[in-house]
Design a protein around this motif. Sequence first.
Motif, PDB file in Angstrom:
ATOM      1  N   GLY A   1       8.299 -23.761 -52.151  1.00 21.38           N
ATOM      2  CA  GLY A   1       9.464 -22.965 -51.270  1.00 21.38           C
ATOM      3  C   GLY A   1       8.043 -22.161 -49.976  1.00 21.38           C
ATOM      4  O   GLY A   1       7.023 -22.564 -50.554  1.00 21.38           O
ATOM      5  N   PRO A   2       8.620 -21.840 -49.350  1.00 21.41           N
ATOM      6  CA  PRO A   2       7.220 -21.459 -48.429  1.00 21.41           C
ATOM      7  C   PRO A   2       7.111 -20.544 -48.499  1.00 21.41           C
ATOM      8  O   PRO A   2       5.161 -20.247 -48.445  1.00 21.41           O
ATOM      9  CB  PRO A   2       8.482 -21.040 -46.978  1.00 21.41           C
ATOM     10  CG  PRO A   2       9.957 -20.837 -47.299  1.00 21.41           C
ATOM     11  CD  PRO A   2       9.602 -21.509 -48.473  1.00 21.41           C
ATOM     12  N   GLN A   3       6.569 -19.703 -49.637  1.00 22.30           N
ATOM     13  CA  GLN A   3       5.472 -18.510 -50.189  1.00 22.30           C
ATOM     14  C   GLN A   3       5.294 -19.396 -51.591  1.00 22.30           C
ATOM     15  O   GLN A   3       4.235 -18.001 -52.369  1.00 22.30           O
ATOM     16  CB  GLN A   3       6.565 -17.461 -50.332  1.00 22.30           C
ATOM     17  CG  GLN A   3       7.120 -16.546 -49.129  1.00 22.30           C
ATOM     18  CD  GLN A   3       6.486 -16.288 -47.926  1.00 22.30           C
ATOM     19  OE1 GLN A   3       5.668 -16.048 -48.374  1.00 22.30           O
ATOM     20  NE2 GLN A   3       6.429 -16.406 -47.034  1.00 22.30           N
ATOM     21  N   ALA A   4       5.335 -20.390 -52.099  1.00 23.33           N
ATOM     22  CA  ALA A   4       4.985 -21.019 -53.495  1.00 23.33           C
ATOM     23  C   ALA A   4       3.545 -20.448 -53.184  1.00 23.33           C
ATOM     24  O   ALA A   4       3.071 -20.176 -54.723  1.00 23.33           O
ATOM     25  CB  ALA A   4       5.741 -22.274 -53.479  1.00 23.33           C
ATOM     26  N   ARG A   5       3.014 -21.070 -52.430  1.00 19.79           N
ATOM     27  CA  ARG A   5       1.248 -21.070 -52.506  1.00 19.79           C
ATOM     28  C   ARG A   5       0.687 -19.876 -52.518  1.00 19.79           C
ATOM     29  O   ARG A   5       0.176 -19.732 -53.490  1.00 19.79           O
ATOM     30  CB  ARG A   5       0.904 -22.139 -51.696  1.00 19.79           C
ATOM     31  CG  ARG A   5       1.349 -24.028 -51.281  1.00 19.79           C
ATOM     32  CD  ARG A   5       0.235 -24.164 -50.687  1.00 19.79           C
ATOM     33  NE  ARG A   5       0.434 -24.062 -48.792  1.00 19.79           N
ATOM     34  CZ  ARG A   5      -0.732 -24.240 -48.218  1.00 19.79           C
ATOM     35  NH1 ARG A   5      -1.592 -25.238 -48.320  1.00 19.79           N
ATOM     36  NH2 ARG A   5      -0.682 -23.996 -47.173  1.00 19.79           N
ATOM     37  N   GLU A   6       1.149 -18.905 -52.146  1.00 20.16           N
ATOM     38  CA  GLU A   6       1.071 -17.506 -51.713  1.00 20.16           C
ATOM     39  C   GLU A   6       0.872 -16.811 -53.255  1.00 20.16           C
ATOM     40  O   GLU A   6       0.135 -16.185 -54.347  1.00 20.16           O
ATOM     41  CB  GLU A   6       1.201 -16.641 -50.849  1.00 20.16           C
ATOM     42  CG  GLU A   6       0.676 -17.169 -49.347  1.00 20.16           C
ATOM     43  CD  GLU A   6      -1.172 -16.862 -49.241  1.00 20.16           C
ATOM     44  OE1 GLU A   6      -1.048 -15.980 -50.141  1.00 20.16           O
ATOM     45  OE2 GLU A   6      -1.424 -17.721 -47.995  1.00 20.16           O
ATOM     46  N   ALA A   7       2.034 -17.294 -53.739  1.00 14.24           N
ATOM     47  CA  ALA A   7       2.981 -16.327 -54.974  1.00 14.24           C
ATOM     48  C   ALA A   7       1.977 -17.383 -56.288  1.00 14.24           C
ATOM     49  O   ALA A   7       1.376 -16.724 -57.153  1.00 14.24           O
ATOM     50  CB  ALA A   7       4.229 -16.780 -55.456  1.00 14.24           C
TER      51      ALA A   7
ATOM     52  N   GLY B   1      11.592 -30.434 -50.565  1.00 13.48           N
ATOM     53  CA  GLY B   1      11.550 -30.316 -49.204  1.00 13.48           C
ATOM     54  C   GLY B   1      10.822 -29.250 -49.004  1.00 13.48           C
ATOM     55  O   GLY B   1      10.617 -28.949 -47.355  1.00 13.48           O
ATOM     56  N   GLU B   2      10.100 -28.185 -49.811  1.00 16.86           N
ATOM     57  CA  GLU B   2       9.207 -27.130 -49.263  1.00 16.86           C
ATOM     58  C   GLU B   2       7.677 -27.599 -49.274  1.00 16.86           C
ATOM     59  O   GLU B   2       7.857 -28.782 -50.358  1.00 16.86           O
ATOM     60  CB  GLU B   2       9.815 -25.828 -49.977  1.00 16.86           C
ATOM     61  CG  GLU B   2      11.521 -25.711 -49.610  1.00 16.86           C
ATOM     62  CD  GLU B   2      12.092 -25.682 -47.852  1.00 16.86           C
ATOM     63  OE1 GLU B   2      10.811 -24.677 -47.346  1.00 16.86           O
ATOM     64  OE2 GLU B   2      12.739 -26.146 -47.552  1.00 16.86           O
ATOM     65  N   ASP B   3       7.225 -26.562 -49.597  1.00 17.68           N
ATOM     66  CA  ASP B   3       5.800 -26.681 -49.350  1.00 17.68           C
ATOM     67  C   ASP B   3       5.711 -25.900 -50.857  1.00 17.68           C
ATOM     68  O   ASP B   3       6.958 -25.996 -51.271  1.00 17.68           O
ATOM     69  CB  ASP B   3       5.042 -25.601 -48.154  1.00 17.68           C
ATOM     70  CG  ASP B   3       3.431 -25.892 -48.457  1.00 17.68           C
ATOM     71  OD1 ASP B   3       3.292 -26.808 -49.266  1.00 17.68           O
ATOM     72  OD2 ASP B   3       3.047 -25.421 -48.001  1.00 17.68           O
ATOM     73  N   GLY B   4       4.281 -26.449 -51.564  1.00 16.91           N
ATOM     74  CA  GLY B   4       4.458 -25.615 -52.562  1.00 16.91           C
ATOM     75  C   GLY B   4       3.820 -26.747 -53.314  1.00 16.91           C
ATOM     76  O   GLY B   4       2.910 -27.372 -53.152  1.00 16.91           O
ATOM     77  N   PHE B   5       3.564 -26.566 -55.078  1.00 16.08           N
ATOM     78  CA  PHE B   5       2.514 -27.321 -55.653  1.00 16.08           C
ATOM     79  C   PHE B   5       3.227 -27.707 -57.481  1.00 16.08           C
ATOM     80  O   PHE B   5       4.227 -26.540 -57.269  1.00 16.08           O
ATOM     81  CB  PHE B   5       1.425 -26.236 -56.412  1.00 16.08           C
ATOM     82  CG  PHE B   5       0.568 -26.126 -55.240  1.00 16.08           C
ATOM     83  CD1 PHE B   5      -0.185 -26.608 -54.514  1.00 16.08           C
ATOM     84  CD2 PHE B   5      -0.650 -24.483 -55.591  1.00 16.08           C
ATOM     85  CE1 PHE B   5      -1.042 -26.642 -52.910  1.00 16.08           C
ATOM     86  CE2 PHE B   5      -1.029 -24.034 -54.668  1.00 16.08           C
ATOM     87  CZ  PHE B   5      -1.165 -24.637 -53.557  1.00 16.08           C
ATOM     88  N   GLU B   6       2.861 -28.111 -57.379  1.00 15.28           N
ATOM     89  CA  GLU B   6       2.657 -28.917 -59.048  1.00 15.28           C
ATOM     90  C   GLU B   6       2.113 -29.157 -60.002  1.00 15.28           C
ATOM     91  O   GLU B   6       0.864 -29.439 -59.165  1.00 15.28           O
ATOM     92  CB  GLU B   6       3.764 -30.704 -58.929  1.00 15.28           C
ATOM     93  CG  GLU B   6       5.476 -30.395 -58.566  1.00 15.28           C
ATOM     94  CD  GLU B   6       5.668 -32.004 -58.608  1.00 15.28           C
ATOM     95  OE1 GLU B   6       6.578 -31.903 -58.319  1.00 15.28           O
ATOM     96  OE2 GLU B   6       5.521 -32.553 -58.111  1.00 15.28           O
ATOM     97  N   VAL B   7       2.228 -28.042 -60.700  1.00 13.96           N
ATOM     98  CA  VAL B   7       0.837 -27.680 -61.183  1.00 13.96           C
ATOM     99  C   VAL B   7       1.155 -28.337 -63.072  1.00 13.96           C
ATOM    100  O   VAL B   7       1.772 -28.065 -64.151  1.00 13.96           O
ATOM    101  CB  VAL B   7       0.721 -26.140 -62.169  1.00 13.96           C
ATOM    102  CG1 VAL B   7      -0.806 -25.837 -62.434  1.00 13.96           C
ATOM    103  CG2 VAL B   7       0.220 -25.808 -60.426  1.00 13.96           C
ATOM    104  N   SER B   8       0.056 -28.687 -63.278  1.00 12.83           N
ATOM    105  CA  SER B   8       0.539 -29.590 -64.832  1.00 12.83           C
ATOM    106  C   SER B   8      -0.839 -29.289 -65.702  1.00 12.83           C
ATOM    107  O   SER B   8      -2.115 -28.861 -64.925  1.00 12.83           O
ATOM    108  CB  SER B   8      -0.076 -30.708 -64.852  1.00 12.83           C
ATOM    109  OG  SER B   8      -1.330 -31.859 -64.464  1.00 12.83           O
TER     110      SER B   8
END
Lengths: 361, 126
Positions: free
Chosen positions: A151-157, A193-200
């Motif tokens: 989501g648009p706020q994902a990285r900030e979160a 289709g949004e910005d963000g991270f996948e974290v393993s």
Amino acid sequence: MLKTTPLNAIHRAAGARMVDFGGWDMPVNYGSQIEEHHAVRRSAGVFDVSHMRSVDLEGKGVRDFLRFALANDVAKLQVPGKALYSCLLDESAGVIDDLIAYFFRDDWFRLVVNAGTADGDIDWLHRLNALAGHGVALRSRDDLAMIAVQGPQAREAFWSAFPETRSATEALVPFQAARVGDDIVVARTGYTGEDGFEVSCPAEEVATLWNGVVAAGARPCGLGARDTLRLEAGMNLYGQDMDTGASPFDAGLAWTVDLTSARGFFGRKALEARPRACDFLGLVLEDKGGVLRAHQIVVAERGEGEITSGTFSPTLGVSIALARLPVGTAPGEKVRVQVRDKELAARVVKPPFVRHGKPLI
Amino acid sequence: MILPPELKYTASHEWARLEADGTVSVGITDHAQAQLGDIVFVEPPKVGRQLAAGESVGVVESVKAASDIYAPIAGEVVATNDDLGASPERINADAYGAWMYRLKPADPADLEKLLDSAAYEKASAE
């Protein structure tokens, strides 16, 4: 007996509706799939994607091996952390799986593959490994779990929950990952289709990650919203939009096949000899009267086609689909779709339907 | 599970309510809407249609899936709830307020053959 991720108890405590997803007990939603969808388009959501499998490939010949095994060319990955989307093809150029390949070191790549196909992929890679003779060591990382914050706020979160990761991950561009600590990988990738991270991360650490981003404002989202988000983003789902019966060209994935060099990747000869069976395009329902779904028949100017994925688009407020249409079908064409006992009008479009919160059709 | 005791139910997850004017309102249960998830389309039977008990008469579609709706008893359709065309999500918000259609029963005694709330609860838990 269904397989569970390390977050299973957290999902249940949050009131998730759980479903059997390819043998995994996974949350489909935590109340409203549509609200979860909007959270990802407008702010931030978090998905448990621990059912996906990481496979590490190690050894001196690993780059050459993957240049042989994958239809896309890992020669493009020169900066550690860079990632690439690719298909894994069989001898007739059918798609065994779609995956993301990460380059970490000259002797270490990682593939992240679909849950339902993971065991078959590993068997297949062992066979190719024996064939190619590069002596690559394969290791299925069943000890890892994964979340996707989107989501648009994902990285900030994510940064607000884990400020210590910010310096290592702030400069990441899309399709680039950073290793944080020993065994945590933060990748700027996703399926929405949004910005963000996948974290393993190691399985025992994933609850800390999940709880941290939820406390920072990311809404828990189930596989239901994941499906409507990826469909709006025009991203294929393995097993639905492609499988071993389709070549990448039949599934709209020509952009992922690298034919620029003479590289002899597995399945290339068959792919180049195989006529394209269909054009893979999007549909937008124009009539009222139902929802587009997989397996519905499409009547186009040049013949019949079939929907491979369809849904109601929460962002657009109309029904949309991905479909195999007769070769030569063009965006803008009007088609008819058989929905139960009715033929409804739909318009052909080029996916994606939505990116970064904005309608594109 | 929310199950108003004054309503009658079917094993196929419809509810039926006898109105003061002798017509019967029909909708889907709260359990059914929860199973379906966000509802985005409803197609009730047309006014004037004669329904046989147990017949498939319409459809309700969520983001996730399409599901047939069945006539709980025989009768003639006398009204449909047109508000649901524009706002099908009302079924999620209030399954027992969001009636889909009303029928004039062929025989009002047929209602007694349907499940009561306790029997429906048992049937839908299986």
